[in-house]
Write a protein that holds these residues in place. Structure first.
Motif, short mmCIF file in Angstrom:
data_model
loop_
_atom_site.label_atom_id
_atom_site.label_comp_id
_atom_site.label_asym_id
_atom_site.label_seq_id
_atom_site.Cartn_x
_atom_site.Cartn_y
_atom_site.Cartn_z
N ALA A 1 -14.21 -10.03 11.76
CA ALA A 1 -14.48 -9.13 12.31
C ALA A 1 -13.58 -7.92 12.33
N MET A 2 -12.18 -8.15 13.09
CA MET A 2 -10.89 -7.70 13.42
C MET A 2 -10.85 -6.74 11.26
N ILE A 3 -10.83 -7.34 10.76
CA ILE A 3 -10.54 -7.52 8.72
C ILE A 3 -11.81 -6.12 9.04
N ILE A 4 -12.79 -6.62 9.03
CA ILE A 4 -13.88 -5.30 8.76
C ILE A 4 -14.17 -4.26 9.44
N GLY A 5 -14.01 -4.46 10.66
CA GLY A 5 -14.00 -3.71 11.66
C GLY A 5 -12.78 -2.13 10.46
N MET A 6 -11.80 -2.91 10.52
CA MET A 6 -10.22 -2.27 10.35
C MET A 6 -10.59 -1.36 8.43
N VAL A 7 -11.31 -1.90 7.80
CA VAL A 7 -11.44 -1.37 6.63
C VAL A 7 -11.70 -0.61 6.31
N CYS B 1 -2.93 -5.42 16.97
CA CYS B 1 -2.15 -7.59 15.80
C CYS B 1 -2.03 -8.77 16.50
N MET B 2 -0.91 -8.31 17.88
CA MET B 2 -0.27 -9.31 18.07
C MET B 2 -1.79 -9.75 19.21
N GLY B 3 -1.58 -9.20 20.26
CA GLY B 3 -2.99 -9.54 21.03
C GLY B 3 -3.71 -10.01 19.75
N VAL B 4 -4.43 -9.54 18.77
CA VAL B 4 -5.88 -10.64 18.93
C VAL B 4 -5.15 -12.04 17.65
N ARG C 1 -4.46 -0.66 8.54
CA ARG C 1 -3.55 -2.16 6.88
C ARG C 1 -2.85 -2.14 8.19
N ALA C 2 -1.94 -1.84 8.98
CA ALA C 2 -0.99 -2.63 9.54
C ALA C 2 -1.96 -4.25 10.30
N VAL C 3 -3.02 -3.72 11.06
CA VAL C 3 -4.02 -4.62 11.38
C VAL C 3 -4.84 -5.43 11.01
N ILE C 4 -4.63 -5.08 9.12
CA ILE C 4 -5.35 -6.39 8.23
C ILE C 4 -3.93 -6.97 7.39
N GLY C 5 -3.05 -6.25 7.54
CA GLY C 5 -2.12 -7.14 6.83
C GLY C 5 -1.88 -8.47 7.52
N GLY C 6 -1.44 -7.67 9.08
CA GLY C 6 -0.79 -8.83 10.49
C GLY C 6 -1.93 -10.03 10.71
N LEU C 7 -3.26 -9.68 10.44
CA LEU C 7 -3.94 -11.12 11.09
C LEU C 7 -4.47 -11.80 9.85
N ILE C 8 -3.97 -10.81 8.60
CA ILE C 8 -4.52 -12.70 7.54
C ILE C 8 -3.34 -13.21 7.41
N THR D 1 1.17 -1.24 -0.15
CA THR D 1 0.05 -0.03 0.24
C THR D 1 0.67 1.73 0.20
N ASN D 2 2.52 1.04 -0.48
CA ASN D 2 3.00 2.23 -0.33
C ASN D 2 2.78 3.10 0.78
N THR D 3 2.40 2.54 2.01
CA THR D 3 2.88 3.36 3.45
C THR D 3 4.15 3.12 4.13
N THR D 4 4.28 4.52 4.72
CA THR D 4 5.52 3.91 6.06
C THR D 4 5.15 3.50 6.94
N LEU D 5 6.16 2.97 7.78
CA LEU D 5 6.50 2.92 9.63
C LEU D 5 5.64 4.11 10.44
N SER D 6 5.31 4.16 10.91
CA SER D 6 4.93 5.24 11.31
C SER D 6 4.15 4.85 13.10
N VAL D 7 4.11 5.71 13.63
CA VAL D 7 3.44 5.33 14.77
C VAL D 7 2.39 5.16 15.32
N PRO D 8 1.42 5.49 13.87
CA PRO D 8 0.11 4.77 13.90
C PRO D 8 0.04 2.89 13.10
N SER D 9 1.17 2.95 12.15
CA SER D 9 1.77 1.55 12.07
C SER D 9 1.76 0.86 13.90
N LEU D 10 2.70 1.03 14.24
CA LEU D 10 3.33 0.90 15.28
C LEU D 10 1.87 0.33 16.50
N THR D 11 1.22 1.04 16.18
CA THR D 11 0.60 1.23 17.63
C THR D 11 -1.18 -0.06 16.79
#
Length: 433
Positions: free
Chosen positions: A366-372, A320-323, A390-397, A305-315
């Protein structure tokens, strides 16, 4: 900074079809062509970026501090020219202007003393005439009809100060009773000079700011190139001057360090908590084997998705680690129950994958659809939180696939090896394999 600059606020419509970044890029390209000789730069419009920048108008703030301001200003101009050639660095400019046209009035103290006028009287009369008396001597008028006090300020109309001769005809009254009124031309000599439009300080020392924004490249890579140029310009500064890099770059370093430690701590604490719950060191290790796949999914999703690693993506990575851990716990705990009933490690793993596939997929889905919507960046300011989704969706897949296929395989290998050695955790006493 003065009368030579202006700020334009732009409010985009709700039905726009392109992200804000594309509009900014287009304006950044077209404005210098249509208005040659005018410098344009874009300041952060959202409150999140302003906070991360610590109030500076750009994420990269190179500060040159020292007493020799002229030498520091020349070094700042040289550094700004070099920064403009850094890939990804845009809107590079020196904040302070040292060539603001100024009228310098030198009071002839001997003549003023002969006429009973002090330099303070000259300065006060000019100040009141040009910028009103509200700052020096505020006065109010009470309207007897409604009882409301109105501020009254005396000022010469600006349309009457249309030439240097009109300014020199400003009347000056002395503080003494016997001093006759004079005009400004009789007491001062006026000349045109170039002066700094503003003077900035940091910890008492004079400071010159070189600002730079980032576009088309991540902030960390641009900051690395800027650090190399700063190290070069430091050698050319006069004695006593130094260079500091502040802004969002400084915040990024501390934030990435804190979030990186937080991510490792989250994995470690989750592992120790599962150890206490399972009363085993081995099964919690099998559970967290899905987490490397989640990290790989986060990296791939950000790359695609051409997204940089940032504070929101690390959050989002921490979320994603918890789920992912919870889904692995569902599968491994069911497999342990199957082994207690006498099944082999292979049979328990297959049964756990077959029975737990529905809750695992439903939880992740459910988590992926909620993050779309967040990942797409819908709504005002949605682009700021898009990396989190995007980080949550990619990690959960990736984590879901690893939970359903990789974790059972690891469970089978480890517990099958323990079966061969005759160590089967949870086997009832007297059971025969």
């Amino acid at each position: 900074m003065g009368t030579s600059d202006a700020e334009i606020l732009v409010q985009l419509k709700d039905d726009r079809r392109r992200p804000t970044r594309e509009y900014v890029e287009e304006l950044r390209h077209r404005l210098p062509q249509e208005f040659p000789g005018v410098q344009f730069f874009f300041q952060p419009a959202d409150i999140v970026t302003q906070i991360l920048n610590f109030g500076t108008p750009a994420p990269i703030d190179v500060q040159i501090l020292g007493q020799d301001q002229e030498a520091n200003y020349r070094a700042a101009l040289k550094l700004a020219n070099r920064l403009r050639h850094v890939p990804g660095a845009v809107d590079v400019h020196v904040q302070q202007a040292f060539d603001a046209p100024t009228l310098h009035m030198d009071v002839d103290r001997s003549r003023a003393q002969d006429m009973g006028v002090e330099a303070r009287d000259v300065a006060q009369n000019v100040l009141v005439s040009l910028s009103s008396s509200f700052q020096t001597a505020p006065s109010f008028w009470l309207d007897p009809r409604n009882g409301v006090s109105y501020s009254v300020a005396v000022q010469t109309p600006q349309y009457r100060i249309d030439s240097l001769q009109a300014l020199q005809n400003t009347p000056v009254a002395g503080s003494g009773r016997r001093s006759p009124p004079q005009i400004l031309a009789n007491l001062t000599s006026t000349s045109t000079v170039a002066r700094p439009a503003s003077v900035s300080h940091y910890n008492v020392q004079p400071m010159i700011n070189v600002y730079a924004s980032v576009s088309g490249r991540d902030l960390g890579a641009v900051a690395a190139d800027v650090s190399g140029l700063v190290a070069e310009i430091q050698k050319e500064l006069p004695r006593g001057s130094r260079v500091l890099v502040r802004g969002q770059v400084q915040t990024m370093g501390s934030s990435f360090t804190g979030l990186g430690v937080g991510l490792v701590a989250a994995i470690l604490l989750a592992y120790l908590l599962i150890v206490v719950n399972f009363q085993s060191w081995l099964d919690p290790f099998i559970i967290i084997t899905a987490l490397p796949a989640a990290l790989a999914g986060i990296c791939w999703m950000l790359l695609l998705t051409n997204t940089t690693l940032s504070v929101p993506s690390l959050t989002g990575a921490i979320m994603c680690m918890g789920v992912a851990t919870a889904n692995s716990i569902l599968l491994v705990s069911f497999a342990r129950e199957q082994m207690r009933e006498g099944k082999s490690a292979f049979q328990a793993a297959v049964q756990a994958g077959f029975v737990r596939i529905r809750p695992v997929i439903m939880t992740a889905l459910a988590m992926i659809i909620g993050m779309v919507p967040m990942a797409i960046g819908l709504g005002e300011g949605g682009e700021q939180n898009a990396p989190l989704g995007r980080a949550v969706i990619g990690g959960l897949i990736f984590a879901t696939v690893a939970t359903l296929f990789f974790v059972p395989s690891v469970f089978t290998i480890i517990h099958g090896w323990l079966e061969l050695r005759g160590r089967r955790p949870g086997r009832p006493e007297g059971a025969v394999s």
